[in-house]
Design a protein around this motif. Structure first.
Motif, PDB file in Angstrom:
ATOM      1  N   VAL A   6       0.839  -1.204   0.000  1.00 32.21           N
ATOM      2  CA  VAL A   6       0.000   0.000   0.000  1.00 32.21           C
ATOM      3  C   VAL A   6       0.872   1.251   0.000  1.00 32.21           C
ATOM      4  O   VAL A   6       0.639   2.202  -0.758  1.00 32.21           O
ATOM      5  CB  VAL A   6      -0.941  -0.003   1.225  1.00 32.21           C
ATOM      6  CG1 VAL A   6      -1.712   1.314   1.306  1.00 32.21           C
ATOM      7  CG2 VAL A   6      -1.907  -1.177   1.156  1.00 32.21           C
ATOM      8  N   ALA A   7       1.908   1.251   0.859  1.00 30.46           N
ATOM      9  CA  ALA A   7       2.805   2.405   0.921  1.00 30.46           C
ATOM     10  C   ALA A   7       3.566   2.578  -0.383  1.00 30.46           C
ATOM     11  O   ALA A   7       3.794   3.709  -0.840  1.00 30.46           O
ATOM     12  CB  ALA A   7       3.782   2.237   2.082  1.00 30.46           C
ATOM     13  N   ALA A  12       4.607   5.949  -4.988  1.00 30.95           N
ATOM     14  CA  ALA A  12       4.839   6.086  -6.426  1.00 30.95           C
ATOM     15  C   ALA A  12       3.924   7.136  -7.042  1.00 30.95           C
ATOM     16  O   ALA A  12       4.376   8.035  -7.768  1.00 30.95           O
ATOM     17  CB  ALA A  12       4.634   4.734  -7.111  1.00 30.95           C
ATOM     18  N   LEU A  13       2.636   7.019  -6.748  1.00 29.64           N
ATOM     19  CA  LEU A  13       1.677   7.976  -7.310  1.00 29.64           C
ATOM     20  C   LEU A  13       1.807   9.348  -6.647  1.00 29.64           C
ATOM     21  O   LEU A  13       1.683  10.383  -7.311  1.00 29.64           O
ATOM     22  CB  LEU A  13       0.255   7.437  -7.146  1.00 29.64           C
ATOM     23  CG  LEU A  13      -0.039   6.121  -7.880  1.00 29.64           C
ATOM     24  CD1 LEU A  13      -1.465   5.665  -7.616  1.00 29.64           C
ATOM     25  CD2 LEU A  13       0.204   6.268  -9.374  1.00 29.64           C
ATOM     26  N   GLY A  14       2.071   9.332  -5.320  1.00 31.66           N
ATOM     27  CA  GLY A  14       2.221  10.602  -4.613  1.00 31.66           C
ATOM     28  C   GLY A  14       3.433  11.387  -5.102  1.00 31.66           C
ATOM     29  O   GLY A  14       3.388  12.613  -5.218  1.00 31.66           O
ATOM     30  N   GLY A  15       4.527  10.671  -5.396  1.00 28.71           N
ATOM     31  CA  GLY A  15       5.711  11.351  -5.911  1.00 28.71           C
ATOM     32  C   GLY A  15       5.446  12.006  -7.255  1.00 28.71           C
ATOM     33  O   GLY A  15       5.937  13.110  -7.535  1.00 28.71           O
ATOM     34  N   LEU A  16       4.674  11.327  -8.090  1.00 31.30           N
ATOM     35  CA  LEU A  16       4.327  11.892  -9.395  1.00 31.30           C
ATOM     36  C   LEU A  16       3.517  13.172  -9.241  1.00 31.30           C
ATOM     37  O   LEU A  16       3.801  14.193  -9.891  1.00 31.30           O
ATOM     38  CB  LEU A  16       3.527  10.855 -10.192  1.00 31.30           C
ATOM     39  CG  LEU A  16       3.133  11.231 -11.623  1.00 31.30           C
ATOM     40  CD1 LEU A  16       4.357  11.350 -12.506  1.00 31.30           C
ATOM     41  CD2 LEU A  16       2.166  10.192 -12.192  1.00 31.30           C
ATOM     42  N   GLY A  24       5.138  23.703 -10.515  1.00 27.13           N
ATOM     43  CA  GLY A  24       4.209  24.797 -10.750  1.00 27.13           C
ATOM     44  C   GLY A  24       2.981  24.409 -11.555  1.00 27.13           C
ATOM     45  O   GLY A  24       2.204  25.280 -11.961  1.00 27.13           O
ATOM     46  N   GLY A  25       2.807  23.128 -11.760  1.00 29.09           N
ATOM     47  CA  GLY A  25       1.644  22.671 -12.512  1.00 29.09           C
ATOM     48  C   GLY A  25       0.422  22.499 -11.624  1.00 29.09           C
ATOM     49  O   GLY A  25       0.488  22.638 -10.392  1.00 29.09           O
ATOM     50  N   HIS A  26      -0.682  22.184 -12.219  1.00 32.05           N
ATOM     51  CA  HIS A  26      -1.933  21.947 -11.495  1.00 32.05           C
ATOM     52  C   HIS A  26      -2.345  20.493 -11.658  1.00 32.05           C
ATOM     53  O   HIS A  26      -2.160  19.892 -12.716  1.00 32.05           O
ATOM     54  CB  HIS A  26      -3.035  22.869 -12.038  1.00 32.05           C
ATOM     55  CG  HIS A  26      -2.719  24.336 -11.897  1.00 32.05           C
ATOM     56  ND1 HIS A  26      -2.828  25.005 -10.701  1.00 32.05           N
ATOM     57  CD2 HIS A  26      -2.282  25.242 -12.820  1.00 32.05           C
ATOM     58  CE1 HIS A  26      -2.477  26.274 -10.877  1.00 32.05           C
ATOM     59  NE2 HIS A  26      -2.139  26.441 -12.163  1.00 32.05           N
ATOM     60  N   LEU A  27      -2.882  19.930 -10.573  1.00 33.14           N
ATOM     61  CA  LEU A  27      -3.322  18.538 -10.634  1.00 33.14           C
ATOM     62  C   LEU A  27      -4.417  18.337 -11.668  1.00 33.14           C
ATOM     63  O   LEU A  27      -4.529  17.280 -12.277  1.00 33.14           O
ATOM     64  CB  LEU A  27      -3.817  18.092  -9.246  1.00 33.14           C
ATOM     65  CG  LEU A  27      -2.763  18.045  -8.141  1.00 33.14           C
ATOM     66  CD1 LEU A  27      -3.388  17.550  -6.844  1.00 33.14           C
ATOM     67  CD2 LEU A  27      -1.593  17.163  -8.544  1.00 33.14           C
ATOM     68  N   GLY A 194       3.130   5.682 -16.850  1.00 31.25           N
ATOM     69  CA  GLY A 194       2.971   5.674 -15.400  1.00 31.25           C
ATOM     70  C   GLY A 194       2.263   4.427 -14.897  1.00 31.25           C
ATOM     71  O   GLY A 194       2.725   3.777 -13.952  1.00 31.25           O
ATOM     72  N   LEU A 195       1.155   4.068 -15.522  1.00 38.73           N
ATOM     73  CA  LEU A 195       0.431   2.871 -15.087  1.00 38.73           C
ATOM     74  C   LEU A 195       1.276   1.623 -15.282  1.00 38.73           C
ATOM     75  O   LEU A 195       1.259   0.709 -14.446  1.00 38.73           O
ATOM     76  CB  LEU A 195      -0.880   2.747 -15.871  1.00 38.73           C
ATOM     77  CG  LEU A 195      -2.001   3.708 -15.469  1.00 38.73           C
ATOM     78  CD1 LEU A 195      -3.169   3.599 -16.442  1.00 38.73           C
ATOM     79  CD2 LEU A 195      -2.477   3.430 -14.052  1.00 38.73           C
TER      80      LEU A 195
END
Length: 246
Positions: A6-7, A12-16, A24-27, A194-195
């Motif tokens: 889980v971590a 992985a996704l959190g770092g991206l 400076g980008g937006h989610l 990414g996936l």
């Protein structure tokens, strides 16, 4: 729950996402439904074409085991086998029938049933080895679903990027349409790569590791059943199992 898995996926996704914010980008710029549909549906379709429905569904169901902690049952299994061995040595193989109703694992139940039935030790070993080979082949076909997804997703992402660029070229005269087309083009590539590298391939490799552990345990059981059938001393069987677990 396997908190390491889980971590891992969370990091992985959190770092991206964190990198996107630091740049400076937006989610919201990463949320492109069109790109997700292209990559998601395209990858599923390619994998389904390769694997077929039974293996595809089996592979999807197997994914939950990645996030479920697997207890180390080696010591308990070793003690159970020694109990069977001691009982068989004292009262004969037929006395092991009393343990059959308490066994839920089909492989253990099959081996114990053949001991009770007095199957020739070498024939018993041959049958159980064939059972393990068949099990491993079936599991590997299902795991290949995730390997295939990891291979196809980046390519489908590139297809999505090309489709987005085609949309851009078709609307060069309308600047208002250029932004969405370019966004789909780049985000589709991110989704695909990414996936594949943060989700699909790690799941495939974790499933392979779990399968290797299960196969090793079954091979250990085959040796134990073979020893019981031959009438080996329980201490010898225990030493073999202990060596197998190291």
């Amino acid at each position: 729950m396997d908190w390491a898995s889980v971590a891992g996926i969370a990091l992985a996704l959190g770092g991206l996402l964190a990198g996107q914010l630091l740049e400076g980008g937006h989610l919201s710029s990463l949320l492109q439904p069109a790109a997700f549909i292209i990559v998601g549906v395209g990858t599923v379709g390619a994998v389904l074409l390769q694997s077929g429905m039974p293996d595809f569904l089996r592979g999807v169901r197997m994914a939950r085991t990645v996030f479920v902690a697997q207890p180390d049952a080696g010591a308990a299994l070793e003690q159970q086998v020694i109990t069977w061995s001691s009982q068989a040595r004292r009262e004969g193989l037929l006395s092991l029938e009393r343990y059959l109703n308490g066994i839920r694992d089909p492989f253990r139940a099959k081996g114990l049933r053949m001991l009770v039935d007095g199957i020739d030790p070498f024939k018993l070993k041959e049958i159980l080895e064939a059972d393990v080979d068949s099990y491993e082949r079936a599991e590997r076909r299902a795991i290949k679903v995730w390997d295939a997804a990891g291979g196809y997703a980046p390519t489908v992402g590139i297809i999505g990027a090309v489709l987005g660029l085609i949309h851009v070229m078709e609307n060069l005269a309308d600047p208002a349409q250029l932004g969405s087309g370019i966004a789909v083009a780049f985000v589709a590539t991110i989704y695909g790569v990414g996936l594949a590298n943060l989700v699909f391939l790690p799941i495939a490799n974790k499933l392979k590791s779990l399968l290797a552990q299960e196969v090793a345990q079954r091979e250990m059981l085959i040796g134990a059943f073979f020893g019981i059938a031959l009438g080996d001393n329980p201490r010898i069987i225990q030493e073999r199992m202990s060596a197998h677990r190291r």
